[in-house]
Design a protein around this motif. Sequence first.
Motif, PDB file in Angstrom:
ATOM      1  N   ILE A  65      -2.038  22.781 -74.170  1.00 34.15           N
ATOM      2  CA  ILE A  65      -2.223  21.567 -74.585  1.00 34.15           C
ATOM      3  C   ILE A  65      -3.594  21.445 -75.267  1.00 34.15           C
ATOM      4  O   ILE A  65      -3.169  21.252 -76.869  1.00 34.15           O
ATOM      5  CB  ILE A  65      -2.421  19.409 -73.719  1.00 34.15           C
ATOM      6  CG1 ILE A  65      -1.445  19.965 -72.691  1.00 34.15           C
ATOM      7  CG2 ILE A  65      -2.682  19.362 -75.043  1.00 34.15           C
ATOM      8  CD1 ILE A  65      -0.873  19.369 -71.825  1.00 34.15           C
ATOM      9  N   GLU A  66      -4.225  21.951 -74.881  1.00 40.74           N
ATOM     10  CA  GLU A  66      -5.555  21.788 -76.550  1.00 40.74           C
ATOM     11  C   GLU A  66      -5.583  23.027 -77.161  1.00 40.74           C
ATOM     12  O   GLU A  66      -6.518  23.207 -78.437  1.00 40.74           O
ATOM     13  CB  GLU A  66      -7.123  21.899 -75.258  1.00 40.74           C
ATOM     14  CG  GLU A  66      -7.238  20.835 -74.544  1.00 40.74           C
ATOM     15  CD  GLU A  66      -8.380  20.568 -73.284  1.00 40.74           C
ATOM     16  OE1 GLU A  66      -9.322  21.019 -74.242  1.00 40.74           O
ATOM     17  OE2 GLU A  66      -8.279  20.083 -72.941  1.00 40.74           O
ATOM     18  N   SER A  67      -5.081  24.137 -76.862  1.00 38.70           N
ATOM     19  CA  SER A  67      -4.806  25.129 -77.258  1.00 38.70           C
ATOM     20  C   SER A  67      -4.275  25.190 -78.607  1.00 38.70           C
ATOM     21  O   SER A  67      -3.869  25.899 -80.017  1.00 38.70           O
ATOM     22  CB  SER A  67      -5.008  26.609 -76.468  1.00 38.70           C
ATOM     23  OG  SER A  67      -5.949  26.794 -75.496  1.00 38.70           O
ATOM     24  N   PHE A  68      -2.002  24.727 -78.041  1.00 34.16           N
ATOM     25  CA  PHE A  68      -1.644  24.361 -78.872  1.00 34.16           C
ATOM     26  C   PHE A  68      -1.135  23.365 -79.070  1.00 34.16           C
ATOM     27  O   PHE A  68       0.013  22.979 -78.831  1.00 34.16           O
ATOM     28  CB  PHE A  68      -0.338  25.622 -78.671  1.00 34.16           C
ATOM     29  CG  PHE A  68      -0.955  26.862 -78.741  1.00 34.16           C
ATOM     30  CD1 PHE A  68      -1.305  28.025 -79.074  1.00 34.16           C
ATOM     31  CD2 PHE A  68      -1.469  27.070 -77.348  1.00 34.16           C
ATOM     32  CE1 PHE A  68      -1.113  29.154 -79.116  1.00 34.16           C
ATOM     33  CE2 PHE A  68      -1.707  28.559 -77.182  1.00 34.16           C
ATOM     34  CZ  PHE A  68      -1.229  30.344 -77.929  1.00 34.16           C
ATOM     35  N   PRO A  69      -2.155  22.690 -79.724  1.00 31.95           N
ATOM     36  CA  PRO A  69      -1.424  20.583 -79.435  1.00 31.95           C
ATOM     37  C   PRO A  69      -0.304  20.096 -80.962  1.00 31.95           C
ATOM     38  O   PRO A  69       0.300  19.594 -80.624  1.00 31.95           O
ATOM     39  CB  PRO A  69      -2.881  20.049 -80.400  1.00 31.95           C
ATOM     40  CG  PRO A  69      -3.488  21.415 -81.261  1.00 31.95           C
ATOM     41  CD  PRO A  69      -3.290  22.984 -80.047  1.00 31.95           C
ATOM     42  N   ALA A  70       0.050  21.220 -82.083  1.00 31.85           N
ATOM     43  CA  ALA A  70       1.497  21.310 -82.388  1.00 31.85           C
ATOM     44  C   ALA A  70       2.284  21.413 -81.996  1.00 31.85           C
ATOM     45  O   ALA A  70       3.056  20.748 -82.205  1.00 31.85           O
ATOM     46  CB  ALA A  70       1.323  22.345 -83.972  1.00 31.85           C
ATOM     47  N   ALA A  71       2.785  22.457 -81.136  1.00 33.41           N
ATOM     48  CA  ALA A  71       3.279  23.160 -80.149  1.00 33.41           C
ATOM     49  C   ALA A  71       4.104  22.016 -79.152  1.00 33.41           C
ATOM     50  O   ALA A  71       5.126  21.696 -78.931  1.00 33.41           O
ATOM     51  CB  ALA A  71       3.653  24.822 -79.454  1.00 33.41           C
ATOM     52  N   CYS A  72       2.747  21.501 -78.193  1.00 35.52           N
ATOM     53  CA  CYS A  72       2.733  20.278 -77.640  1.00 35.52           C
ATOM     54  C   CYS A  72       3.214  18.992 -77.900  1.00 35.52           C
ATOM     55  O   CYS A  72       3.716  18.415 -77.640  1.00 35.52           O
ATOM     56  CB  CYS A  72       1.609  20.150 -76.929  1.00 35.52           C
ATOM     57  SG  CYS A  72       1.453  22.321 -75.550  1.00 35.52           S
ATOM     58  N   GLU A  73       2.832  19.064 -79.600  1.00 37.28           N
ATOM     59  CA  GLU A  73       3.249  17.920 -79.921  1.00 37.28           C
ATOM     60  C   GLU A  73       4.708  17.968 -80.186  1.00 37.28           C
ATOM     61  O   GLU A  73       5.721  16.363 -80.126  1.00 37.28           O
ATOM     62  CB  GLU A  73       2.488  17.017 -81.079  1.00 37.28           C
ATOM     63  CG  GLU A  73       1.282  16.933 -80.630  1.00 37.28           C
ATOM     64  CD  GLU A  73       0.192  16.916 -82.141  1.00 37.28           C
ATOM     65  OE1 GLU A  73       0.477  17.486 -83.114  1.00 37.28           O
ATOM     66  OE2 GLU A  73      -1.282  16.953 -81.442  1.00 37.28           O
ATOM     67  N   ALA A  74       5.239  18.926 -80.551  1.00 41.75           N
ATOM     68  CA  ALA A  74       7.220  19.071 -81.048  1.00 41.75           C
ATOM     69  C   ALA A  74       6.941  18.878 -80.207  1.00 41.75           C
ATOM     70  O   ALA A  74       8.705  18.720 -79.463  1.00 41.75           O
ATOM     71  CB  ALA A  74       7.270  19.918 -81.654  1.00 41.75           C
ATOM     72  N   VAL A  75       6.943  19.156 -78.531  1.00 44.46           N
ATOM     73  CA  VAL A  75       7.941  19.132 -77.625  1.00 44.46           C
ATOM     74  C   VAL A  75       7.462  17.475 -77.146  1.00 44.46           C
ATOM     75  O   VAL A  75       8.759  16.932 -76.571  1.00 44.46           O
ATOM     76  CB  VAL A  75       7.300  19.647 -75.750  1.00 44.46           C
ATOM     77  CG1 VAL A  75       7.876  19.343 -74.280  1.00 44.46           C
ATOM     78  CG2 VAL A  75       7.453  20.623 -76.052  1.00 44.46           C
ATOM     79  N   ALA A  76       6.673  16.566 -76.832  1.00 47.22           N
ATOM     80  CA  ALA A  76       6.432  15.476 -76.824  1.00 47.22           C
ATOM     81  C   ALA A  76       6.987  14.691 -78.220  1.00 47.22           C
ATOM     82  O   ALA A  76       7.807  13.208 -77.707  1.00 47.22           O
ATOM     83  CB  ALA A  76       5.220  14.421 -76.971  1.00 47.22           C
ATOM     84  N   ASP A  77       7.364  14.866 -78.791  1.00 45.90           N
ATOM     85  CA  ASP A  77       7.958  14.086 -80.149  1.00 45.90           C
ATOM     86  C   ASP A  77       9.672  13.816 -79.909  1.00 45.90           C
ATOM     87  O   ASP A  77      10.566  13.408 -80.333  1.00 45.90           O
ATOM     88  CB  ASP A  77       7.594  14.308 -81.582  1.00 45.90           C
ATOM     89  CG  ASP A  77       6.796  14.029 -81.715  1.00 45.90           C
ATOM     90  OD1 ASP A  77       5.515  13.390 -80.807  1.00 45.90           O
ATOM     91  OD2 ASP A  77       5.995  15.165 -82.448  1.00 45.90           O
ATOM     92  N   ALA A  78       9.975  15.627 -79.603  1.00 46.87           N
ATOM     93  CA  ALA A  78      11.662  15.365 -79.207  1.00 46.87           C
ATOM     94  C   ALA A  78      12.317  14.813 -78.301  1.00 46.87           C
ATOM     95  O   ALA A  78      13.149  15.260 -76.935  1.00 46.87           O
ATOM     96  CB  ALA A  78      11.738  17.031 -78.176  1.00 46.87           C
ATOM     97  N   GLY A  79      11.160  13.956 -77.296  1.00 49.92           N
ATOM     98  CA  GLY A  79      11.429  13.293 -76.329  1.00 49.92           C
ATOM     99  C   GLY A  79      11.608  13.613 -74.720  1.00 49.92           C
ATOM    100  O   GLY A  79      12.545  12.788 -74.108  1.00 49.92           O
ATOM    101  N   HIS A  80      11.040  15.112 -74.661  1.00 49.13           N
ATOM    102  CA  HIS A  80      11.167  16.241 -73.350  1.00 49.13           C
ATOM    103  C   HIS A  80       9.778  15.471 -72.122  1.00 49.13           C
ATOM    104  O   HIS A  80       8.741  14.978 -73.295  1.00 49.13           O
ATOM    105  CB  HIS A  80      11.731  17.196 -73.464  1.00 49.13           C
ATOM    106  CG  HIS A  80      12.343  17.705 -74.700  1.00 49.13           C
ATOM    107  ND1 HIS A  80      13.757  17.898 -73.615  1.00 49.13           N
ATOM    108  CD2 HIS A  80      12.697  18.083 -75.598  1.00 49.13           C
ATOM    109  CE1 HIS A  80      14.552  18.388 -74.889  1.00 49.13           C
ATOM    110  NE2 HIS A  80      13.534  18.557 -75.900  1.00 49.13           N
ATOM    111  N   GLY A  81      10.458  15.306 -70.662  1.00 52.44           N
ATOM    112  CA  GLY A  81       9.361  15.303 -69.901  1.00 52.44           C
ATOM    113  C   GLY A  81       7.927  16.218 -69.679  1.00 52.44           C
ATOM    114  O   GLY A  81       7.748  17.359 -70.190  1.00 52.44           O
ATOM    115  N   ILE A  82       6.547  15.661 -70.158  1.00 54.27           N
ATOM    116  CA  ILE A  82       5.601  16.568 -69.910  1.00 54.27           C
ATOM    117  C   ILE A  82       5.244  16.143 -68.312  1.00 54.27           C
ATOM    118  O   ILE A  82       4.664  15.401 -68.579  1.00 54.27           O
ATOM    119  CB  ILE A  82       4.581  15.913 -70.928  1.00 54.27           C
ATOM    120  CG1 ILE A  82       5.670  16.683 -72.823  1.00 54.27           C
ATOM    121  CG2 ILE A  82       3.370  17.154 -71.257  1.00 54.27           C
ATOM    122  CD1 ILE A  82       4.829  16.710 -73.980  1.00 54.27           C
TER     123      ILE A  82
END
Length: 284
Positions: A65-82
């Motif tokens: 999450i801290e190393s690749f914030p954009a990719a993780c934000e994309a997962v969250a924005d797509a509505g998947h569970g984190i």
Amino acid sequence: MASATVCVSYHFDAVSTWLWAFGAWDMPTRHSRGVYGADVGTPRLLDLHDEHDLPSTWCIPGHTIESFPAACEAVADAGHGIQHHGWTHRGPSSYESREAERADIERGIESIVELTGERPTGYASPAWDFSEHTLDILLELGFEWDSSVMAADFEPHYLRRGWRAPAEAPYERGEPTDIVELPPSWERDDFPPFTYTWAAPHRMGYTDEEMIFRKWRDQFDWMCEHVDGGVYVLTLHPQVIGQAHRIGRLEQLFEHMYSREDVEFERMETVAKRFREQNPPEVR
């Protein structure tokens, strides 16, 4: 309600698995495979799920999450569970103390809250490893479900603690806790058959990929025919399953699964909540 459920669980380890699981701190070529998972595999998988409107659950180390914030934000924005997968990708039994293990889990919670605004309810242990303290820590920190333990293949249940394995006496299973287990399996994980490494600790890969996807399909079919209300947990890694030649096979597997009218794809927290409602801890 569907008679069978599919939970697609992505372990978005990125670089962390090469650092803590493989000890490749000074090996940038190995690191690059984790970067591939963030930059290439993750967008492909998000596109696939968006195209078919399928939910999934992403178990993400805080380090990712801290190393690749954009990719993780994309997962969250797509509505998947984190959900929680450690801060590091270090096996719980490798910590020198209970306090060190708890500190890593707490740091992982903080990373997820920073990303999503919510505390995770579920935990998947790095390498599906538990220490003698892990379950008590999860209970103390308010986790509601786990996906690390393999006492069943397709049937959720409550985790047990207080087990004993004395050398001169029978095994003792312990008593149920309030944490729901959604059982994974090494038989439904892409990392062991598909990931090749040149040196220790593992040498693997170059498996007949058609055979592996067929095995996953056959396990799913067997569950649908023999387990009422079965839950099929498929564990995948963006840097592994996100390779170009595998996306098509994964899509075919998904299409086979949702072609059955009695099957639903769901986020793992949804499945765990429903199991708890139908099987309250106090009456199990």
